[in-house]
Design a protein around this motif. Sequence first.
Motif, PDB file in Angstrom:
ATOM      1  N   HIS A   1       0.835  -1.211   0.089  1.00 35.03           N
ATOM      2  CA  HIS A   1       0.071   0.048   0.036  1.00 35.03           C
ATOM      3  C   HIS A   1       0.895   1.234   0.046  1.00 35.03           C
ATOM      4  O   HIS A   1       0.554   2.312   0.399  1.00 35.03           O
ATOM      5  CB  HIS A   1      -1.020   0.129   1.065  1.00 35.03           C
ATOM      6  CG  HIS A   1      -2.076  -0.971   0.809  1.00 35.03           C
ATOM      7  ND1 HIS A   1      -3.151  -0.477   0.018  1.00 35.03           N
ATOM      8  CD2 HIS A   1      -1.999  -2.127   1.367  1.00 35.03           C
ATOM      9  CE1 HIS A   1      -3.941  -1.777   0.189  1.00 35.03           C
ATOM     10  NE2 HIS A   1      -3.303  -2.644   0.817  1.00 35.03           N
TER      11      HIS A   1
ATOM     12  N   ASP B   1       2.416   1.752  -3.131  1.00 31.63           N
ATOM     13  CA  ASP B   1       2.757   2.243  -4.582  1.00 31.63           C
ATOM     14  C   ASP B   1       2.099   3.411  -4.811  1.00 31.63           C
ATOM     15  O   ASP B   1       2.395   4.358  -5.562  1.00 31.63           O
ATOM     16  CB  ASP B   1       2.723   1.150  -5.584  1.00 31.63           C
ATOM     17  CG  ASP B   1       1.123   0.336  -5.474  1.00 31.63           C
ATOM     18  OD1 ASP B   1       0.533   0.720  -4.657  1.00 31.63           O
ATOM     19  OD2 ASP B   1       1.040  -0.412  -6.286  1.00 31.63           O
TER      20      ASP B   1
ATOM     21  N   THR C   1      -5.760   0.546  -8.718  1.00 27.37           N
ATOM     22  CA  THR C   1      -4.653   0.131  -8.006  1.00 27.37           C
ATOM     23  C   THR C   1      -3.454   0.656  -8.487  1.00 27.37           C
ATOM     24  O   THR C   1      -3.402   1.569  -9.462  1.00 27.37           O
ATOM     25  CB  THR C   1      -4.185  -1.598  -8.640  1.00 27.37           C
ATOM     26  OG1 THR C   1      -4.665  -1.369 -10.209  1.00 27.37           O
ATOM     27  CG2 THR C   1      -5.460  -2.376  -8.174  1.00 27.37           C
TER      28      THR C   1
ATOM     29  N   HIS D   1     -10.242  -5.768  -5.965  1.00 20.72           N
ATOM     30  CA  HIS D   1      -9.762  -4.397  -5.786  1.00 20.72           C
ATOM     31  C   HIS D   1     -10.603  -3.408  -6.297  1.00 20.72           C
ATOM     32  O   HIS D   1     -10.685  -2.242  -5.972  1.00 20.72           O
ATOM     33  CB  HIS D   1      -8.469  -4.091  -6.320  1.00 20.72           C
ATOM     34  CG  HIS D   1      -7.595  -5.151  -5.785  1.00 20.72           C
ATOM     35  ND1 HIS D   1      -7.233  -5.401  -4.256  1.00 20.72           N
ATOM     36  CD2 HIS D   1      -6.275  -5.616  -6.070  1.00 20.72           C
ATOM     37  CE1 HIS D   1      -6.529  -6.126  -4.026  1.00 20.72           C
ATOM     38  NE2 HIS D   1      -5.766  -6.189  -5.266  1.00 20.72           N
TER      39      HIS D   1
ATOM     40  N   TYR E   1     -10.105  -1.381  -0.566  1.00 15.83           N
ATOM     41  CA  TYR E   1      -8.698  -1.024  -1.081  1.00 15.83           C
ATOM     42  C   TYR E   1      -8.926   0.777  -1.681  1.00 15.83           C
ATOM     43  O   TYR E   1      -8.256   1.374  -1.164  1.00 15.83           O
ATOM     44  CB  TYR E   1      -8.445  -1.646  -2.429  1.00 15.83           C
ATOM     45  CG  TYR E   1      -7.189  -1.562  -3.089  1.00 15.83           C
ATOM     46  CD1 TYR E   1      -6.107  -2.142  -2.616  1.00 15.83           C
ATOM     47  CD2 TYR E   1      -7.048  -0.137  -4.059  1.00 15.83           C
ATOM     48  CE1 TYR E   1      -4.904  -1.939  -3.513  1.00 15.83           C
ATOM     49  CE2 TYR E   1      -5.811  -0.207  -4.865  1.00 15.83           C
ATOM     50  CZ  TYR E   1      -4.692  -0.690  -4.405  1.00 15.83           C
ATOM     51  OH  TYR E   1      -3.593  -0.455  -4.919  1.00 15.83           O
TER      52      TYR E   1
ATOM     53  N   GLY F   1      -3.201  -6.280  -1.779  1.00 19.38           N
ATOM     54  CA  GLY F   1      -4.183  -5.690  -1.140  1.00 19.38           C
ATOM     55  C   GLY F   1      -4.638  -5.870   0.152  1.00 19.38           C
ATOM     56  O   GLY F   1      -5.100  -4.965   0.685  1.00 19.38           O
TER      57      GLY F   1
HETATM   58  C1  GLA Z   1      -2.683  -4.615  -4.818  1.00 18.03           C
HETATM   59  C2  GLA Z   1      -2.542  -3.624  -6.007  1.00 18.03           C
HETATM   60  C3  GLA Z   1      -1.141  -2.884  -5.759  1.00 18.03           C
HETATM   61  C4  GLA Z   1      -0.964  -2.497  -4.711  1.00 18.03           C
HETATM   62  C5  GLA Z   1      -1.098  -3.654  -3.652  1.00 18.03           C
HETATM   63  C6  GLA Z   1      -0.969  -3.163  -1.999  1.00 18.03           C
HETATM   64  O1  GLA Z   1      -1.960  -5.675  -5.093  1.00 18.03           O
HETATM   65  O2  GLA Z   1      -2.741  -4.026  -7.403  1.00 18.03           O
HETATM   66  O3  GLA Z   1      -1.064  -1.984  -6.731  1.00 18.03           O
HETATM   67  O4  GLA Z   1      -1.412  -1.447  -4.210  1.00 18.03           O
HETATM   68  O5  GLA Z   1      -2.356  -4.157  -3.600  1.00 18.03           O
HETATM   69  O6  GLA Z   1       0.344  -3.018  -1.934  1.00 18.03           O
END
Ligand code: GLA
Length: 416
Positions: free
Chosen positions: A40, A42, A199, A250, A255, A367
Motif C-alpha cells: 500500500h 505504490d 490499483t 480491488h 482498497y 491489497g
Molecule cells: C494490489 C494492487 C497494488 C498494490 C497492492 C498493495 O496488489 O494491485 O497496486 O497497491 O495491492 O500494496
Amino acid sequence: MNAASAPTAARLAEEFATTFGYSPQACFRAPGRVNLIGEHTDYNNGLVLPIAIDRAVHVAIGRRPQDRRVDEEQDRPATAAPPRSPQSIRIVSDHRDDSGERLSGQFTAAELVPGQMRGWLSHPAGVVDEIAKTTGTMVGGVDLYVESTVPVGAGLSSSHALEVAVLIALDEVFDLGLNDREKVLLTQRAENDFVGAPTGIVDQAASIMTEAGHALFLDCRDLRTRQIPFDLDAEGLRLLVIDTRVSHSHSESGYGDRRRSCEEAAGIFGVESLRELDEAVDLGPLTDEQRKRVRHVFNENARVRTTVDHLEGSGGQAGHRIRGIAELLLASHASLAEDYEVSCPELDTAVEAAMEAGAIGARMIGGGFGGSAIALIDAADADRVGDAVIAAFAARGYRTPDVFAVSAGTGASRID
Ligand code: GLA
C-alpha cells in the motif's frame, strides 16, 4: 498447477494452431508477483520490493492473414474459437468455466467502453483500449491463445500478468515500440480507467522490470529501479505462499477507501502524495483513521529501505542477507493489520500458524482482505510449516489453504 508445468513455445503454438487453424507468430510469458515488502505504498508514490515469481501467464499470438479464410485454408479446422469479424481480437484460454468450456471471448477495439466490461476479458480489453488511446493504433484481426500457471484470485497478480502478456505480445506483432516504463504505465491505466480498479503499479512493474534471481527495488514516484539480489537457495531458505482462498476484489473491497484516505491526508497538507510529506510533520490535523494510514505508509517505506540494506549486505551479517529481513516482514504484517486494517482472520492465522511452526518471518501480501500470505522458512521446514498452517485453518473451520513454494523468477519476455 506448478511451476514445472509451464508450457513450452512449441506446445503453445500447437494449441494455438488447433484452436485457430493457423500457426502463431510468437509466444510470450509474463510472471505473477510476490511483493516482499512495501505494501500500500505504490499509490502513495512510495517504495516497493517485489519479486517476479516462477509462475506466469503464457500467450501465443497471430495476426490473421487478411485476404483469406484462414479457417478453411489449412488441413485442420479451427476448434473452440469464437466466430470472427475482420477487426476482432479473439482470445481463448485454457481455463474452463463451470460447464467445462474453455473461456473465450472477442471484441473489437472500436467497440470498447471503459467501465462496461466485467470479468477476465476486461483486462486484455483494457490493454487494447489503452493502446488505441496511447499510440493511436487500433489493434485488430488478431488471435491470442492463453495458458496460465498463476493461480487466479490468490493475490499473485494473475490479472496484471495477463495484461502484461497481452501487451508485450501486441507490442511486438503491431510494432508499437513501447519501452518498459510505457508498458508499466499503460497497463496501470488499463486497470484504473478501463477495468475500474484503482490499483498502483507494483504488480505490472514486477512483471515487466524484474531480472532473474533479483527483487525489484522500485521508487513509484519516478519509476527508478534497482535490481536487488535475492537468492533463497544460497541461504538454505524457501519462500512459501499461503493462498487463503478468500477471494477479494480491488474494484469492490476497502482498497479504494484506503487509497482515498491517504490522498485526502496528503491534500490536507497541500502535497500531491504522502511521499512529499515531511515525516516529522505534526499529524494533528488528521482524523484518527487517517493518522493510522499515514503511519503505516511512512513506516512501510522505511522498512523497504532497511530490507534493501539487508539484502545488499550493508544491514546484516554476510550469509544472512535474507534471514535479516524476517523481523521486517513481521512488522509489516502487524502494521497492515493494525494501522492499515487490511488483513483478515485467515491471513492472520496463516502468519501466526507459520511462525508457531518455525517460520522465520511471515506477512500478508497484496491489497489484503483475502488473497495470500508469505512465510520465509528454512528449506527443511517446508512440509512441517505447510502442514501446520493447513491444520490451523481446519481447526478454525476455514477453507483449506493452498500452500506452495515460489522462487525469484525472471520478468516478462518472448519465449522461443
Ligand atoms: C494490489 C494492487 C497494488 C498494490 C497492492 C498493495 O496488489 O494491485 O497496486 O497497491 O495491492 O500494496
